[in-house]
Design a protein around this motif. Structure first.
Motif, PDB file in Angstrom:
ATOM      1  N   ASN A   1     117.145 -12.937  -0.278  1.00  0.00           N
ATOM      2  CA  ASN A   1     117.894 -13.631   0.782  1.00  0.00           C
ATOM      3  C   ASN A   1     119.394 -13.433   0.578  1.00  0.00           C
ATOM      4  O   ASN A   1     120.129 -13.174   1.528  1.00  0.00           O
TER       5      ASN A   1
ATOM      6  N   GLN B   1     113.861 -21.221  10.198  1.00  0.00           N
ATOM      7  CA  GLN B   1     114.968 -20.287  10.053  1.00  0.00           C
ATOM      8  C   GLN B   1     116.157 -20.929  10.719  1.00  0.00           C
ATOM      9  O   GLN B   1     116.001 -21.720  11.656  1.00  0.00           O
TER      10      GLN B   1
ATOM     11  N   LEU C   1     111.262 -20.010   1.471  1.00  0.00           N
ATOM     12  CA  LEU C   1     111.850 -21.119   0.716  1.00  0.00           C
ATOM     13  C   LEU C   1     110.881 -22.296   0.596  1.00  0.00           C
ATOM     14  O   LEU C   1     110.894 -23.003  -0.403  1.00  0.00           O
TER      15      LEU C   1
END
Ligand code: ADP
Length: 480
Positions: free
Chosen positions: A267, A318, A334
Motif C-alpha cells: 500500500n 476504500q 487492512l
C-alpha cells in the motif's frame, strides 16, 4: 390478611391496593384448600376468574396437586422461585406463564403471581429463527466464496501456464511485454482470490495461525526482496531500521506475519509517487514467554483524510471510488491485517495526513525458543543478524551509537523543544524532534522508543493534552 380485608382493599383507594389492581401480572390469593379468595384486575381480565368460587389448581394444573385433601406444590417447584408453566383461562384456553408462589403473612393464605410470556416467547422464537437464518445466509455466502474462488483459480492457473510457456518461445519485444502484462494480471487475480478466501475463513472463524520456528532475519530479507523491485521501479527512497536485539529464531506464523507487512508495504508503495518509504521493527519487550515486536511502515504518499481513517480496517473499505479506479484493490487487505494482528495479540494503528503521508504501525507477540536452543541455532546458522550486502545498503542504523550520557542529554534537549513546539502549535517541528529522539535511542531502550513512537502519533494528531502528558511520561522515564 383476611378475606374481608382483601375484598375491601380492592375497592379502596389505598396506594398498595392500587398497585395490586394495576399490576400487569395476574395475582391470586388463595387459601390452604386452593380456593381463590381474591384476585386482581389483571387475573380477572386475562384469565376470566372471579374469586371465591374458583380454585387455583384449575388455573395452574401443572403447579399444584391434591393429596389427602391437602394442596401441594408439584415436584421441582419451590416457593419463592420463578418457574415457567401454563396458565389456563376459565374458558380452558391457555398461555405460557412465568409464575411465583409465595406464602402470605397469615399462614392460611398464599399468593401466586403469573406473567403472560406469550409475547416474549414469540419474540425469542423470532430472534432464534432470525439468528438461524443469518447463520445460514453467512454459511451460504462463505460456501459461495469458497466455490467461486476455487472455480476462478483454475482458469487463472491455465492462463498463467500458457503465458509462461509462451515466454519460453521466441517473441518480439512487444509480444514479450504483452506476456509480462498477462502474467502480472494473473498474479493480481491470484492475490484477490487469496484475499477473498482469507476473508471468508475469517468470517467463519476458521482463520487459524501456525506456530512454527522461523528465522526472523531471513523473513525480513524475504519481505524486502519482494518489495524492493517496485520501490526501485518508482524511484522511491527506502529507509530501513531493524532493531539489533531481536532474536534470530522466533516462533509464530511466518506466512501470516509476512502477509501483514507485505500488505502495508505494498500500500505504501502503491500510494506514494515520490519520497521515502520507511520500515522499522523494534523489540518492545518480553511478555511472559513471548516478545513483542513493533513494526512501522511509513510513506510520503497521498495520505488519508482524518474522517476516513476509522473506516480503513473494515472489510471492503476504500477511501474513495476514484482510488479504486486508479489503483484497484478490494479494500479487504487492512481488514484481514487487523484480524491477523489481533490473533497475534497485537494492535494496528494508522496515522496519516492528506498530501503528507501515512504511518501504519502494529505490534505482535511471538514466542521464542529457550536460550540454549537459540544460541545453538545461531551457531549452526552462523548468521546472527548478519545482513546480506544488498539489505545493509538500505539500513540507516549502521552509524556507531552515542554514549548513554550524550544520548540522555540529547533526548532531554529535544523534549524541551517539543514542549515549546506544542505550546506554539508548530506540530510538524515537534514531530521532527520526536523523530530525532527515536533515531538517537539505542535498541536496548526499546520501551522508551515505543513511548516516543506514541508521542509521534499524538503530535501528528495535534492533540495538545495527550502530547504534553506523553512528553512528561518520557521525561520521567529518562530521569529514572
Ligand atoms: P486494497 O486491497 O484495496 O488496497 P486495503 O484494505 O489494503 O485494500 O486498503 C484500503 C484503502 O485504504 C485503500 O484503497 C486506500 O484508499 C487506503 N490506504 C491504505 N494504505 C494507504 C496508504 N499507505 N496511503 C494512502 N491510502 C492508503
Amino acid at each position: 390478611m383476611d378475606t374481608a380485608m382483601l375484598h375491601s382493599c380492592e375497592e379502596s383507594q389505598i396506594p398498595d391496593c392500587n398497585i395490586y389492581n394495576e399490576c400487569i401480572e395476574a395475582v391470586f390469593i388463595y387459601d390452604k384448600n386452593g380456593r381463590i379468595v381474591s384476585c386482581n384486575r389483571s387475573a380477572k381480565e386475562k384469565l376470566g376468574y372471579d374469586g371465591p368460587n374458583d380454585f387455583i389448581i384449575a388455573v395452574f394444573p401443572k403447579v399444584f396437586y391434591k393429596k389427602d385433601g391437602n394442596l401441594l406444590l408439584a415436584d421441582g417447584i419451590e416457593e419463592g422461585v420463578l418457574f415457567e408453566t401454563v396458565a389456563y383461562r376459565k374458558n380452558m384456553t391457555c398461555y405460557p406463564a412465568m409464575v411465583k408462589v409465595l406464602k402470605s403473612d397469615r399462614e392460611e393464605y398464599r399468593i401466586c403471581f403469573a406473567q403472560n410470556m406469550a409475547n416474549e416467547n414469540a419474540a425469542i422464537k423470532k430472534m432464534a429463527s432470525l439468528e438461524a437464518e443469518l447463520k445460514n445466509a453467512s454459511q451460504v455466502k462463505n460456501e459461495f466464496i469458497a466455490n467461486i474462488t476455487h472455480e476462478l483459480r483454475t482458469p487463472v492457473n491455465g492462463m498463467k501456464g500458457f503465458a509462461q510457456s509462451l515466454q519460453k518461445t521466441e517473441l518480439s519485444k512487444e509480444q514479450q511485454e504483452n506476456v509480462e502484462y498477462i502474467l502480472r494480471c494473473c498474479s493480481n487475480m491470484e492475490g484477490l482470490i487469496n484475499q477473498l478466501l482469507d476473508f471468508s475463513k475469517m468470517e467463519a472463524g476458521q482463520l487459524s495461525l501456525e506456530e512454527r520456528e522461523f528465522d526472523f532475519y531471513r523473513f525480513i530479507e524475504g519481505i524486502l526482496a519482494l518489495n524492493l523491485p517496485q520501490i526501485n521501479e518508482k524511484g522511491l527512497r527506502i529507509r530501513i531500521n531493524i532493531g539489533k536485539n531481536i532474536p534470530q529464531t522466533v516462533i509464530g506464523d511466518e506466512f501470516r506475519l509476512g502477509q501483514i507487512v507485505n500488505n502495508l508495504f505494498s500500500n505504501a508503495v502503491k500510494f506514494t509517487q515520490a519520497g521515502t518509504i520507511s520500515f522499522e521493527v523494534v523489540n518492545t519487550g518480553q511478555h511472559g514467554k513471548k516478545i513483542e515486536l513493533f513494526f512501522v511502515v511509513s510513506d510520503t504518499g497521498i495520505g488519508i483524510a482524518r474522517e476516513d481513517m476509522d473506516k480503513l480496517f473494515h472489510s471492503f473499505t476504500q477511501v474513495d471510488s476514484s482510488i479504486t479506479r486508479r489503483f484497484g484493490g478490494t479494500g479487504l487487505g487492512l481488514a484481514i491485517c487487523k484480524q491477523l494482528v489481533e490473533q497475534m495479540d497485537g494492535d494496528i494503528y494508522v496515522n496519516s495526513e492528506l498530501g503528507v503521508g501515512s504511518v501504519f504501525s502494529f505490534s505482535v507477540r511471538l514466542s521464542i525458543p529457550g536460550e540454549e536452543q537459540q544460541k545453538e541455532k545461531e551457531e549452526i546458522a552462523g548468521f546472527s543478524g548478519q545482513w546480506s550486502q544488498r539489505i545493509k545498503e538500505y539500513m540507516s542504523n549502521s552509524e556507531p551509537e552515542p554514549s548513554e550520557e550524550g544520548m540522555i542529554k540529547l533526548v532531554r534537549e529535544k523534549l524541551e523543544k517539543i514542549i515549546l513546539c506544542i505550546e506554539l502549535g508548530t506540530w510538524e517541528k515537534a514531530d521532527k524532534f520526536a523523530g530525532m529522539i527515536k533515531a538517537a535511542l539505542p535498541d536496548s531502550m526499546a520501551e522508551l522508543k515505543k513511548e516516543v513512537f506514541r508521542l509521534e502519533l499524538m503530535l501528528r494528531k495535534e492533540n495538545y493534552d495527550l502530547s504534553l502528558q506523553q512528553v512528561k511520561k518520557i521525561q520521567e522515564k529518562i530521569e529514572s
